[in-house]
Design a protein around this motif. Sequence first.
Motif, mmCIF file in Angstrom:
data_model
loop_
_atom_site.group_PDB
_atom_site.id
_atom_site.type_symbol
_atom_site.label_atom_id
_atom_site.label_comp_id
_atom_site.label_asym_id
_atom_site.label_seq_id
_atom_site.Cartn_x
_atom_site.Cartn_y
_atom_site.Cartn_z
ATOM 1 N N SER A 1 108.635 79.871 4.227
ATOM 2 C CA SER A 1 108.394 80.003 5.655
ATOM 3 C C SER A 1 109.275 79.059 6.466
ATOM 4 N N VAL A 2 109.528 77.852 5.948
ATOM 5 C CA VAL A 2 110.428 76.927 6.637
ATOM 6 C C VAL A 2 111.837 77.516 6.696
ATOM 7 N N LEU A 3 112.313 78.064 5.578
ATOM 8 C CA LEU A 3 113.662 78.624 5.550
ATOM 9 C C LEU A 3 113.749 79.872 6.417
ATOM 10 N N ARG A 4 112.711 80.663 6.416
ATOM 11 C CA ARG A 4 112.704 81.846 7.282
ATOM 12 C C ARG A 4 112.790 81.434 8.752
ATOM 13 N N ALA A 5 112.047 80.387 9.112
ATOM 14 C CA ALA A 5 112.109 79.898 10.492
ATOM 15 C C ALA A 5 113.510 79.396 10.826
ATOM 16 N N ALA A 6 114.154 78.730 9.870
ATOM 17 C CA ALA A 6 115.514 78.239 10.105
ATOM 18 C C ALA A 6 116.482 79.397 10.312
ATOM 19 N N ALA A 29 119.841 72.807 1.617
ATOM 20 C CA ALA A 29 120.688 73.259 0.515
ATOM 21 C C ALA A 29 119.926 73.280 -0.804
ATOM 22 N N ALA A 30 118.986 72.363 -0.974
ATOM 23 C CA ALA A 30 118.255 72.268 -2.240
ATOM 24 C C ALA A 30 117.061 73.209 -2.310
ATOM 25 N N ALA A 31 116.482 73.546 -1.174
ATOM 26 C CA ALA A 31 115.217 74.293 -1.167
ATOM 27 C C ALA A 31 115.299 75.722 -1.702
ATOM 28 N N PRO A 32 116.374 76.493 -1.456
ATOM 29 C CA PRO A 32 116.358 77.909 -1.863
ATOM 30 C C PRO A 32 116.155 78.167 -3.347
ATOM 31 N N LYS A 33 116.450 77.206 -4.192
ATOM 32 C CA LYS A 33 116.272 77.452 -5.632
ATOM 33 C C LYS A 33 114.805 77.666 -5.995
ATOM 34 N N GLN A 34 113.881 77.279 -5.106
ATOM 35 C CA GLN A 34 112.459 77.518 -5.358
ATOM 36 C C GLN A 34 112.057 78.968 -5.094
ATOM 37 N N LEU A 35 112.873 79.704 -4.360
ATOM 38 C CA LEU A 35 112.494 81.043 -3.918
ATOM 39 C C LEU A 35 112.725 82.078 -5.005
ATOM 40 N N LYS A 36 111.949 83.147 -4.931
ATOM 41 C CA LYS A 36 112.247 84.332 -5.733
ATOM 42 C C LYS A 36 113.565 84.917 -5.215
ATOM 43 N N ILE A 37 114.301 85.581 -6.097
ATOM 44 C CA ILE A 37 115.619 86.082 -5.714
ATOM 45 C C ILE A 37 115.514 87.089 -4.575
ATOM 46 N N GLU A 38 114.430 87.879 -4.542
ATOM 47 C CA GLU A 38 114.270 88.853 -3.462
ATOM 48 C C GLU A 38 114.146 88.148 -2.110
ATOM 49 N N LEU A 81 122.116 75.504 4.488
ATOM 50 C CA LEU A 81 121.225 76.617 4.174
ATOM 51 C C LEU A 81 121.985 77.743 3.481
ATOM 52 N N VAL A 82 123.150 78.108 4.015
ATOM 53 C CA VAL A 82 123.952 79.167 3.405
ATOM 54 C C VAL A 82 124.374 78.768 1.992
ATOM 55 N N LEU A 83 124.794 77.528 1.826
ATOM 56 C CA LEU A 83 125.212 77.043 0.513
ATOM 57 C C LEU A 83 124.074 77.153 -0.495
ATOM 58 N N GLY A 84 122.873 76.746 -0.078
ATOM 59 C CA GLY A 84 121.726 76.821 -0.980
ATOM 60 C C GLY A 84 121.377 78.249 -1.370
ATOM 61 N N ILE A 94 109.556 88.851 2.185
ATOM 62 C CA ILE A 94 109.045 87.515 1.918
ATOM 63 C C ILE A 94 107.559 87.550 1.589
ATOM 64 N N GLY A 95 106.840 88.449 2.231
ATOM 65 C CA GLY A 95 105.434 88.597 1.908
ATOM 66 C C GLY A 95 104.572 87.451 2.391
ATOM 67 N N TYR A 96 104.941 86.821 3.484
ATOM 68 C CA TYR A 96 104.124 85.738 4.018
ATOM 69 C C TYR A 96 104.112 85.870 5.518
ATOM 70 N N GLY A 97 102.978 86.186 6.091
ATOM 71 C CA GLY A 97 102.895 86.441 7.518
ATOM 72 C C GLY A 97 102.594 85.201 8.322
ATOM 73 N N GLY A 98 102.561 85.371 9.639
ATOM 74 C CA GLY A 98 102.064 84.323 10.488
ATOM 75 C C GLY A 98 103.050 83.604 11.362
ATOM 76 N N GLY A 99 104.303 84.026 11.409
ATOM 77 C CA GLY A 99 105.199 83.453 12.388
ATOM 78 C C GLY A 99 105.996 82.261 11.950
ATOM 79 N N GLY A 100 105.534 81.450 11.015
ATOM 80 C CA GLY A 100 106.363 80.391 10.471
ATOM 81 C C GLY A 100 106.238 79.051 11.158
ATOM 82 N N VAL A 101 107.131 78.174 10.767
ATOM 83 C CA VAL A 101 107.147 76.797 11.243
ATOM 84 C C VAL A 101 107.491 76.749 12.723
#
Length: 286
Positions: free
Chosen positions: A138-143, A166-175, A202-205, A103-110
């Motif tokens: 970071s929100v999705l990682r926390a979830a 469900a809608a949020a994952p489309k913003q992410l890079k595929i990795e 979340l899984v659906l997204g 993910i490349g984003y540190g700090g523990g998350g939401v």
Amino acid sequence: KIGAPKPLIMLPAAETDAAQPAAAGASVPGLPLSAPRWLLRRQVAAARDALIELRVHASSPAIRTPAGQERRLDLVNKLWLLIHDDPLRDEPEPPDAELEPEIGYGGGGVSPSLLSCAKGHKLLAELLPLFPEHMVTSVLRAAVRQVEAIAQLQTAHVPAFSAALAAAPKQLKIEQAAALLQRLAAAPALRTGLQRPEVQGLVLGLLCHPHMSTGAPGAAESFYEAAGALAGTSEKVWDLLDAILPAADAAHTELLRALTGRLEGSELSDGCRGRLQAFGAALAAA
């Protein structure tokens, strides 16, 4: 005789070493509103105040100016800081060794506490569409990290939060999406998690990410392997597959065919056997 009015909310008194609650989320005996609950409510209230300020600013003509855009970014960052810290923890949540590199984003998350209550779900449902990619990640990682806690929730479902997940994952890079999906596939609480609409959303997204079937088919296969192990007794798996099929492209449809092919000779409950047959017919028509 008229006595002094009773306070509506009794603010928490300073704790002594002899009167510490058993856990961070434990109630303080004798107080209508314990310290942890009060801190969480204060966090949600502060974020809602900032959200109102952002909406007022967005509705003003100033938003169209460079200074107005800079002010908007400042307010979004303010919101992020307000939900990033957990008032029920003395120290930030440590980085995740499995997810951080991808993910490349540190700090523990939401704040995990926001993911464990209806008020937090309502707030996050309104914030996710406003956040840029790294905040959404970071929100999705926390979830994902809190799947077990979400699976055990007794609170009412917040449909807007499930829809936002469900809608949020489309913003992410595929990795990033692939790393989260693989983590979910390996989660011990996957079966119970799929009972909750938030986890299903979340899984659906993640599975319906535009590049999942072509850019990271291994992640999708890993999840379908884990889901296949549950499909013999869990109809929630079939609910998920039914939701995925209409959005599946040709490559993703092949992954679904491979899954149903593996399940044909498996031992299934009567209900799941019927769901497999119905899904196979829909898959053949796709």
